[in-house]
Design a protein around this motif. Structure first.
Motif: not given
Lengths: 298, 387
Positions: A16, A119, A213-215, A217, A223, A254, A274-275
């Motif tokens: 990541y 998407v 991997v992320s698609s 949209y 983001q 993360d 976590a956010g």
């Protein structure tokens, strides 16, 4: 968490982190080295992802989409620099923020008109579509590993170009003192055109490579945008090495922030918070070293 | 006044009266929906459904023409109260319809409660809208978050899988879905081993998939939608979990995103109050009419919810003889309405949420195929509602 799971999570974190570096690398150049605040960085990532999707549909091959998409994003970056950004180097950051925010709106709306609001998914190229079994329940997609390898190669290449080549020297000279560099005969306008379009192309490339991997949209760029700025700020403005280390750190924080349970005095901290973990990390780093991990001290 | 102008004015005034009368009698419908952003398509589908219902009723509501006042809510809760207030005070709408995003919908509920204007919610599933915040003039034609995953929990336990993990985003809808799942699953004899949360709208699932693989549950329940649902299902398959642990979800996991999910979605079992493939004459007629009206676009669950909002409005206004000021009759009729929906007939609960069948669906060849009814006539418990 047993040892095997721990190592797999470590792999997740590295993977990541490397992906984050890939996405933030263009911003490191444009914001870190040129000092231009490019809020549209995420939007260019989205452009890359949509290019990967549409070109892959058109040509039937992900590799062909990459080969066609990269020159397209270079051209797009050059056009944006030549038409707009060029006029703003001497102005303060607010003008750059206004311009690049406008670019976000234009890119999102053009995306909506050209590609619609659906998407989409980009197929992983057949060569890399397998999975490696890690435990009896979990396997690891080869594409993600290959992506990590590509990110690593890119990081090394960037560091080498900027530190050890003549072009890199010109870029650094132009960034630290534009007038002096120009007086020494460096074609500064071309250097800036080159750096900016490379930055945009890197954003686009990140979008293309991450697309399987992320698609793909609408609004996907927004983001990643904040996270990209966090990477550059933690790493220290202008430092490729810093961005690299920061991206890996964020990956670790993360990933483990999501799976580790932490309770202090009966208050559940993780994974509930976590956010926030990434931003807490940024705050801590800035308290300790306001110029970032590898930034130049003022 | 010059002669020519006088003539023109006279002609106009001759032409005007019928027009002006019709205008005065127009019913003012406020549509507050997302027309831009991630939920843009949902907003459009809801409006299309609503307009289709009105068109099928002869284009009129209890004999009156409808005039629409549209606001793009951008799914932005920060602007929601202002937007809703503008429709109520400036445009003086007789009825409010909206919206998709739960946060925005709750702001609309507040405005509706304060102003008394009837509100129909055509999507947002926040339990509170027909729970603690329920009101005589607030109605929902979609679902509550509780309904879909509560039924899901029961189904999984009844299939003999007693140890489950639930995964979702850490935000209001996700937490409501997780709580309802736990309730349904544990009541039917199962145990939720762990609830896994991701910050909204983060889509980096890898760490949690690793966690699931090491927990080895017998089943995994989930609540994701849109782009996040696409990525989750694809990552699930890529991590090799697809053939090892059965994946279940609230129906939104596979709603409108199956083409993007492709092969990875095959076999996923979900629960929802509608399915495109529902094999009833009512649904088929609806789908044919919708596709004829909107350029062959396939209707989805959101279009159905908008359509039902239109039907509900019609029934209410007919009872009020077309006069929204006759609020007692309007609200009573909406409360007692029985909606002949494409999803099956349903009526309102005491808290004004549909009492409806929750279907069990399985993804087969890129289609959500109905394989049974997970829960017949499921009613939201409407906890905290004092109606």
């Amino acid at each position: 968490m047993d040892l095997a799971t721990f190592f797999i999570q470590l792999l997740n974190a590295l993977q990541y982190g490397l992906l984050l570096f890939l996405i933030a690398s263009g911003l490191t150049l444009v914001f870190g080295i040129m000092g231009v605040i490019n809020l549209a960085h995420g939007a260019f990532t989205m452009v890359g992802a949509y290019l990967a999707w549409s070109l892959a549909e058109l040509t039937g091959s992900f590799w062909a989409a990459l080969a066609l998409g990269i020159p397209l994003t270079v051209l797009l970056g050059a056009a944006v620099e030549w038409l707009f950004v060029r006029r703003l180097y001497a102005r303060d950051h607010l003008h750059q923020v206004l311009l690049t925010f406008g670019l976000i709106l234009i890119l999102e709306e053009s995306r909506s008109l050209l590609f619609g609001d659906d998407v989409h998914a980009v197929a992983v190229p057949a060569l890399l579509s397998g999975s490696l079994p890690l435990t009896d329940t979990l396997s690891y997609p080869v594409y993600r590993l290959a992506l990590s390898g590509a990110c690593l190669a890119l990081a090394l290449a960037m560091a080498w170009v900027i530190r050890a080549t003549r072009v890199g020297m010109m870029v650094r000279a132009g960034a630290s003192n534009r007038e002096m560099a120009e007086a020494l005969g460096i074609p500064i306008k071309w250097v800036q055109l080159g750096v900016f379009s490379t930055g945009i192309a890197l954003a686009g490339l990140a979008g293309m490579m991450a697309a399987p991997v992320s698609s793909v949209y609408p609004g996907m760029g927004n983001q990643v945008l904040i996270l990209c700025f966090v990477v550059v700020v933690i790493g220290g403005i202008g430092s490729v090495k810093g961005a690299f280390v920061a991206a890996l750190l964020i990956g670790l924080v993360d990933t483990f922030g999501k799976v580790v349970t932490l309770e202090v005095a009966g208050v559940k901290l993780l994974p509930q918070l976590a956010g926030m973990s990434v931003y807490l990390l940024m705050a801590a780093v800035l308290l300790w070293r306001p110029e970032g991990l590898f930034g130049r001290r003022p | 006044m010059q002669r020519r102008h006088f003539l023109a004015a006279a002609t106009l005034s001759l032409a005007l009266p019928p027009l002006a009368r019709a205008q005065a009698a127009k019913l003012r419908v406020g549509l507050m929906l997302p027309y831009t952003g991630t939920y843009a398509q949902l907003g459009t589908a809801i409006e299309n459904g609503l307009r289709l219902a009105l068109a099928q009723g002869g284009g009129r509501l209890a004999g009156r023409e409808a005039e629409f006042f549209k606001v793009d809510d951008e799914s932005d809760p920060a602007k929601a109260t202002d937007n809703a207030n503008r429709l109520v005070t400036r445009d003086k709408v007789d009825v409010l319809v909206g919206t998709v995003h739960s946060g925005v919908a709750m702001a609309m509920v507040k405005v509706a409660r304060e102003s008394g204007v009837p509100l129909i919610i055509p999507n947002a599933g926040a339990n509170a809208a027909t729970g603690p915040a329920c009101a005589p003039n607030v109605f929902r034609t979609s679902f509550s978050n509780w309904q879909t995953t509560h039924a899901l929990g029961k189904v999984i336990a009844e299939r003999g899988q007693k140890k489950a993990v639930f995964i979702t985003w850490k935000y209001a809808a996700g937490e409501e879905a997780a709580a309802a799942f736990r309730e349904g699953f544990e009541k039917a004899g199962g145990t939720v081993v762990k609830e896994l949360y991701l910050p909204f709208p983060n889509v980096e699932f890898q760490a949690l998939l690793t966690e699931i693989a090491s927990l080895r549950p017998e089943a995994v329940g989930s609540f994701f939608a849109g782009a996040g649902a696409v990525k989750f299902v694809k990552d699930w398959a890529a991590a090799g979990l697809k053939d090892r642990i059965p994946l279940y979800g609230s129906g939104f996991l596979t709603e409108g995103v199956l083409p993007a999910q492709g092969e990875a979605a095959e076999g996923i079992v979900t629960t929802l109050h509608y399915a495109d493939s529902l094999d009833t004459p009512r649904n088929k007629a609806f789908r044919a009419a919708y596709m004829a009206a909107y350029n062959k676009v396939e209707p989805d669950v959101y279009a159905v919810q908008g359509y039902d909002a239109g039907l509900l409005l019609q029934q209410g206004l007919e009872a009020a003889k077309g006069d929204p000021a006759n609020r007692a009759a309007l609200l009573a009729a909406m409360e007692g309405a029985e909606i002949d929906s494409p999803r099956g007939r349903w009526r309102m609960s005491r808290a004004h949420n549909p009492i409806q069948d929750i279907y069990l669906r399985r993804v087969e060849k890129g289609d959500n195929k109905v394989i049974g009814v997970a829960w017949k006539a499921l009613e939201d418990p409407a906890r905290g509602c004092k109606l």
